[in-house]
Scaffold this active site. Structure first.
Site, short mmCIF file in Angstrom:
data_model
loop_
_atom_site.label_atom_id
_atom_site.label_comp_id
_atom_site.label_asym_id
_atom_site.label_seq_id
_atom_site.Cartn_x
_atom_site.Cartn_y
_atom_site.Cartn_z
N ARG A 38 0.84 -1.21 0.00
CA ARG A 38 0.00 0.00 0.00
C ARG A 38 0.86 1.25 0.00
NH1 ARG A 38 -5.61 -1.66 2.87
NH2 ARG A 38 -5.74 -3.61 1.73
N GLU A 60 0.53 4.11 0.91
CA GLU A 60 0.00 5.15 1.78
C GLU A 60 1.12 6.04 2.26
OE1 GLU A 60 -3.72 2.87 3.83
OE2 GLU A 60 -1.75 1.96 3.98
N ARG A 70 0.90 2.52 13.26
CA ARG A 70 0.02 1.41 12.89
C ARG A 70 -0.04 1.12 11.39
NH1 ARG A 70 -5.83 3.31 14.75
NH2 ARG A 70 -4.83 3.83 16.70
N HIS A 71 0.68 1.90 10.57
CA HIS A 71 0.67 1.66 9.11
C HIS A 71 2.05 1.31 8.61
CE1 HIS A 71 -3.04 4.09 9.35
NE2 HIS A 71 -3.42 3.33 8.35
N GLU A 121 -7.99 -0.72 14.49
CA GLU A 121 -8.65 -1.64 13.55
C GLU A 121 -7.70 -2.78 13.20
OE1 GLU A 121 -9.86 0.03 9.65
OE2 GLU A 121 -9.22 -1.91 8.87
N SER A 154 -11.08 -5.79 8.47
CA SER A 154 -12.26 -5.26 7.78
C SER A 154 -12.83 -6.39 6.96
CB SER A 154 -11.89 -4.13 6.82
OG SER A 154 -11.58 -2.96 7.52
N ARG A 189 -0.98 -5.98 12.82
CA ARG A 189 -1.86 -5.26 13.76
C ARG A 189 -2.23 -6.15 14.95
NH1 ARG A 189 -5.09 -1.12 11.05
NH2 ARG A 189 -3.57 0.15 9.90
O1 4AD Z 1 -9.18 -2.69 5.87
P1 4AD Z 1 -8.46 -3.22 4.68
O2 4AD Z 1 -7.91 -2.26 3.72
O3 4AD Z 1 -9.48 -4.22 3.98
C1 4AD Z 1 -9.21 -4.93 2.84
O4 4AD Z 1 -8.13 -5.04 2.32
C2 4AD Z 1 -10.39 -5.72 2.34
N1 4AD Z 1 -10.06 -6.32 1.03
C3 4AD Z 1 -10.72 -6.79 3.34
C4 4AD Z 1 -11.91 -7.58 2.99
O5 4AD Z 1 -11.83 -8.79 2.90
N2 4AD Z 1 -13.02 -6.93 2.78
O6 4AD Z 1 -7.28 -4.18 5.17
C5 4AD Z 1 -7.55 -5.26 6.03
C6 4AD Z 1 -6.66 -5.21 7.26
C7 4AD Z 1 -6.81 -3.94 8.09
O7 4AD Z 1 -7.88 -4.03 8.99
C8 4AD Z 1 -5.48 -3.91 8.80
O8 4AD Z 1 -5.48 -4.79 9.90
C9 4AD Z 1 -4.52 -4.45 7.75
O9 4AD Z 1 -5.30 -5.23 6.86
N3 4AD Z 1 -3.88 -3.37 7.01
C10 4AD Z 1 -2.71 -2.80 7.35
N4 4AD Z 1 -1.86 -3.04 8.35
C11 4AD Z 1 -0.76 -2.29 8.44
N5 4AD Z 1 -0.45 -1.30 7.57
C12 4AD Z 1 -1.26 -1.01 6.53
N6 4AD Z 1 -0.94 -0.05 5.67
C13 4AD Z 1 -2.46 -1.78 6.39
N7 4AD Z 1 -3.48 -1.80 5.51
C14 4AD Z 1 -4.32 -2.75 5.91
MG MG Z 2 -10.27 -1.37 6.83
#
Ligand code: 4AD
Ligand code: MG
Length: 433
Positions: free
Chosen positions: A213, A215, A221-222, A357, A360, A408
């Site tokens: 990602r 970001e 946490r990211h 979080e 999701s 996480r």
């Molecule tokens: O909430 P996210 O973006 O959801 C999805 O990717 C959906 N496709 C899930 C689904 O099946 N609907 O990412 C899911 C989880 C987040 O809640 C978080 O725990 C972790 O992935 N996550 C990260 N952890 C650390 N750094 C980041 N940049 C993260 N992005 C997501």
């Molecule tokens: Mg999410």
């Protein structure tokens, strides 16, 4: 190269010949007596050399030793109440297998504290510290427990491509890569592929995978590369079925962590295992936040501050460290999310753990027409999704799933920052080691 790990050497082995191998943790020279503390995966053991008893070549090898060198020692076990754990090794042979340079980039004995950047820059050496290596032993245990749970619940482990052609979680967070003469990206999630698997009859699949990602945020946490357990299941009634699986999975992971007594002792941590997970409506979350002085407008996603506050409220008022937030506004969830109560809400959820979080998920749209409509609604080009939409044209059952961030989960279980629970974290500033 060894007959025993240090942890296996007990006073009961008194007189027995053993071979041990590991790193020189400490050297203490008291003149007539010389002590070497050897460290291996199992812990520490004291090697005690005495002038007049120990062979001369062993004594002079000890004089030349540098801390953190790799050595192999043959000797006999001596019961000694004054030694750590009541036992030591009387060396007969000492071989230096790999000499460590000095000064060391990091103090493994932890007498001198190092900041996180120095630690991460020298991660191989940082992980020599027993408490740091415990984090990764615990992480391995949690992943094995997750695999075991999913297998027992009939899920099939799969792998989906990490080089992809289109976004699934909104267009801004992709890393572009050069793929011959075409545009491609690193996968931000297995979302579209795991959904396509629902049209194959495999029914229940999961993947332990990396998310990429792009970001920009620099938070505790990211990361730009994160690890998750990503699952999808078909023939569900609604999002409740998916939450049931996630609830049991997360509780199994936390329970496993709480049973790792050795690692938790070294880390000086205690883990609370909840019995169940609270489920609260998005609307009620806004109410709770408002009652505690935080006004979040309807339709917005929780920001970090709101997430933290909710974690505190849930613990204080419900005694819950873990809680689902259910039925988010449709507009803030990705295009594939199933609408709920018209187009206002969605059959989606987030799972919070102590104010962060960790997952999701939700039910997905399985109707092709509605899905195409939602793709257009987000101003995305349906042509880019043809490979995905095709799977909805010839029989697609109702389905749903989730992504559970392992980094996480680990950071929240141990109350650490995300960088501490990832071997080689990737963030905006860090691309090596
Ligand atoms: O909430 P996210 O973006 O959801 C999805 O990717 C959906 N496709 C899930 C689904 O099946 N609907 O990412 C899911 C989880 C987040 O809640 C978080 O725990 C972790 O992935 N996550 C990260 N952890 C650390 N750094 C980041 N940049 C993260 N992005 C997501
Ligand atoms: Mg999410």
């Amino acid at each position: 190269m060894r007959s025993h790990y240090s942890g296996e050497i007990t006073p009961g082995l008194d007189g027995k010949s053993v071979t041990i191998s590991g790193w020189v943790h400490e050297i203490r020279d008291m003149g007539k007596l010389k002590f070497v503390i050897l460290r291996d995966r199992g812990g520490f053991i004291q090697i005690t050399a005495k002038k007049g008893v120990t062979p001369d070549e062993v004594l002079s090898a000890i004089d030349d030793l540098s801390k953190e060198s790799v050595i192999r020692v043959e000797g006999s076990v001596i019961r000694n109440d004054k030694a750590p754990k009541g036992v030591e090794i009387k060396p007969e042979k000492l071989e230096v297998i790999s000499k460590a340079a000095s000064p060391l980039p990091l103090d493994v004995t932890q007498k001198v504290d190092a900041d996180l950047d120095t630690r991460l820059n020298n991660r191989f050496m940082d992980i020599r510290k027993p408490d740091i290596s415990s984090i990764f032993r615990l992480r391995g245990e949690i992943l094995s427990a997750g695999r075991k749970f999913l297998k027992e619940n009939n899920f099939i482990e799969i792998h989906t491509p990490k080089i992809i052609a289109s976004a699934s979680e909104g267009g801004t967070e992709l890393f572009p890569i050069s793929y011959f003469d075409r545009e491609a990206f690193l996968a931000q999630s297995p979302q579209l592929y795991k959904q396509m698997m629902m049209a194959t009859g495999l029914d229940r699949v999961y993947e332990i995978t990396t998310y990429f990602r792009a970001e920009e945020h620099d938070t505790r946490r990211h990361l730009n590369e994160a690890t998750a357990i990503d699952m999808e299941m078909a023939f569900i009634k609604d999002d409740g079925d998916v939450m049931d699986v996630l609830e049991n999975l997360v509780l199994a992971l936390i329970k496993k962590a709480s049973s790792c007594e050795n690692e938790l002792d070294i880390l000086k941590k205690k883990i609370n295992v909840p019995e169940r997970i609270e489920r609260i409506e998005y609307d009620d979350v806004l109410k709770l936040l408002r009652e505690h002085g935080k006004k979040l407008p309807w339709g917005e996603d929780l920001d970090t501050e709101s997430e933290k506050l909710l974690g505190k409220i849930m613990l204080k008022e419900f005694g819950s460290e873990l809680y689902f937030i259910v039925h988010f506004p449709l507009a803030i969830k990705p295009f594939y999310t199933m609408p709920f109560k018209g187009e206002k809400y969605s059959r989606s959820f987030d799972l919070g753990y102590k104010g962060v979080e960790i997952a999701s998920g939700g039910q997905r749209i399985h109707d092709l027409e509605l899905l195409s409509k939602r793709i257009k609604h987000f101003n995305l080009n349906p042509d880019n999704f043809e490979f995905y939409l095709k799977a909805f044209r010839y029989g697609m059952p109702p389905h749903g799933g989730f992504g559970l961030g392992i980094d996480r989960v680990m950071m929240q279980i141990l109350d650490l920052s995300i960088r501490e629970v990832v071997l080689f974290p990737r963030d905006r500033h860090r691309l090596t080691p």
